[in-house]
Design a protein around this motif. Structure first.
Motif, short mmCIF file in Angstrom:
data_model
loop_
_atom_site.label_atom_id
_atom_site.label_comp_id
_atom_site.label_asym_id
_atom_site.label_seq_id
_atom_site.Cartn_x
_atom_site.Cartn_y
_atom_site.Cartn_z
N UNK A 28 0.84 -1.21 0.00
CA UNK A 28 0.00 0.00 0.00
C UNK A 28 0.87 1.26 0.00
N UNK A 29 1.99 1.20 0.70
CA UNK A 29 2.92 2.32 0.73
C UNK A 29 3.48 2.57 -0.67
N UNK A 30 3.81 1.49 -1.36
CA UNK A 30 4.33 1.61 -2.72
C UNK A 30 3.30 2.25 -3.64
N UNK A 31 2.04 1.84 -3.48
CA UNK A 31 0.96 2.41 -4.30
C UNK A 31 0.81 3.91 -4.03
N UNK A 32 0.81 4.28 -2.75
CA UNK A 32 0.67 5.70 -2.41
C UNK A 32 1.86 6.52 -2.88
N UNK A 33 3.07 5.95 -2.78
CA UNK A 33 4.27 6.65 -3.24
C UNK A 33 4.16 6.96 -4.73
N UNK A 34 3.67 5.97 -5.50
CA UNK A 34 3.45 6.21 -6.93
C UNK A 34 2.33 7.21 -7.14
N UNK A 35 1.19 6.98 -6.48
CA UNK A 35 -0.01 7.80 -6.71
C UNK A 35 0.24 9.27 -6.40
#
Length: 457
Positions: free
Chosen positions: A392-399
């Motif tokens: 989820x952290x990876x997704x937010x970092x991208x988003x």
């Protein structure tokens, strides 16, 4: 003083050409490298990075980069011309001006409350992924509202664009960014909804406060505008107030129904920019006929509006040339590869925030939500496991990296189109938007640190 000012603040086209030259130089300085694509897909294989033969951009490729950029950005460029032309037809009916003027007169001292109301509406449309690129079409309305409020075009553009992107950049349900990234990461769609929604609301509130406070300053003293002069400043004092008649109400209803149809079509049938042009053409023709305009006058209005968009339309192609140069030089994958390597050797929290900042930088050269997801997420997902943070952290970092930087980077075709429609020089927008961009970055960084601390899954 004029000479100092001219040397300190380059023209927007000058800035873009400087970026193109720097990008060309980088193709000589940075080794060429690529990731292979996964067979049958658009995603990269994160283990496949390898060096290739250096292919620096030569003088011919440099000279062709702008024409190629114009060609590859044709859809957005023509959309800008169409928006300018069709809105000029509608504006010449005076219906929009009279409707906005009547509303503002009734609100009296509370007229500035229009700003948060409009921004919340645009935020919701952005949150749902309905209005992202098509926010271009709403800019003339924002500018018309700003004019009636005796503010500046920056407020008009900010209401619409920042409102929409506050929603799009933080949405827990966006089909073009969040859901794609979660699919690549192997997460359930819309998982992590709660924390993302908290961040989204924080971004919205901070943006509304920022734009409202700026509007109040300009209302008090228009010299506090980031613009050197406000084009309508003189005319607004001499403006004649007309009567809001039935025909004006009908035109306003046509506009409302037209945009409602497009919003529904975007959500239900995935309508794109071309559909928006078609809807706006019908809106313009019906509005002109209802107001009693002669077809020849409507044609002249359309040409006048399209002509006024030349500055903003052409710059979209110039900005695209930056990405084209870096792509032709095969250095984009090299840049992201070497940016991500150090992150694997840092503490979890610092690495997670570093992933966010890496995406902020990477969006400059790949200003596409879905395109960036296909390149970045196959790298960020295994990296998250290596540095012991959740996917989820990876997704937010991208988003957040993708979404936040879209309000400031000159390589974003939509941003340059918005500025072109509103007639705001990029360097003036940069002066206005930098503080709120930094606020967004701080909020995003805090949310990622919190996500790591609570082991957000």
């Amino acid at each position: 003083m004029d000479k100092i000012k001219r040397s300190a603040i380059p023209h927007t086209y000058t800035l873009i050409m400087i970026f193109i030259l720097i990008s060309t130089a980088l193709t000589y300085l940075i080794p060429a490298g690529i990731y292979d694509l996964v067979p049958g897909g658009r995603m990269i294989d994160p283990t496949s990075f390898h060096m290739v033969e250096k292919s620096p951009v030569g003088i011919v490729e440099f000279l062709l980069s702008v024409p190629t950029g114009l060609k590859k950005s044709a859809e957005v460029i023509f959309q800008v011309f169409m928006v300018g032309g069709f809105f000029q037809v509608i504006n010449d009916t005076k219906s929009l001006d009279l409707a906005i003027g009547t509303t503002i007169d009734k609100l009296e001292k509370k007229a500035l409350m229009v700003i948060p109301v409009v921004m919340v509406i645009m935020y919701i449309l952005g949150l749902l992924g309905v209005v992202v690129n098509s926010s271009i079409a709403f800019i003339p309305i924002g500018v018309a509202v700003a004019k009636k409020l005796k503010l500046d075009p920056v407020v008009g553009a900010a209401m619409m664009y920042l409102g929409a992107y506050a929603g799009f950049a933080t949405t827990p349900m966006g089909p073009f960014n969040t859901l794609i990234a979660q699919s690549i990461a192997g997460l359930e769609p819309m998982s992590g909804f709660g924390l993302r929604m908290v961040v989204s609301i924080a971004i919205l509130i901070s943006t509304i406060i920022y734009v409202y406070r700026y509007a109040k300053r300009v209302e008090t003293d228009n010299k506090k505008s980031v613009l050197d002069n406000i084009d309508w400043e003189v005319d607004s004092t001499k403006e004649e107030k007309g009567e809001f008649k039935v025909k004006h109400m009908i035109v306003f209803i046509i506009m409302t129904i037209g945009f409602a149809i497009y919003v529904y079509g975007s959500y239900e049938y995935k309508w794109g920019m071309s559909h928006l042009s078609g809807v706006m053409m019908v809106m313009a023709i019906l509005s002109g006929l209802v107001s009693g305009s002669h077809p020849d006058d409507m044609s002249k209005s359309f040409i006048k509006g399209a002509q006024s968009m030349v500055y903003g339309a052409l710059i979209i192609g110039f900005a695209r040339a930056i990405t084209i140069v870096l792509t032709d030089g095969n250095v984009i994958h090299t840049i992201i590869h070497y940016i991500t390597i150090p992150l694997m050797y840092l503490p979890s929290t610092i690495s997670a925030v570093g992933m966010f900042f890496a995406n902020l930088l990477f969006n400059f050269i790949v200003p596409s939500g879905s395109g960036q997801a296909m390149i970045v997420m196959p790298l960020m997902t295994p990296m998250a496991e290596v540095v012991n943070v959740s996917k989820q952290i990876a997704v937010s970092a991208y988003q957040y990296g993708d979404g936040f930087s879209n309000i400031i980077i000159p390589t974003s075709g939509v941003l340059m189109a918005v500025l072109g429609v509103a007639k705001i020089p990029y360097e003036k927008w940069l002066k206005f938007v930098t503080p709120i961009f930094l606020i967004w970055v701080i909020i995003g960084s805090i949310s990622i640190v919190v996500g790591v601390a609570i082991n957000w899954t």
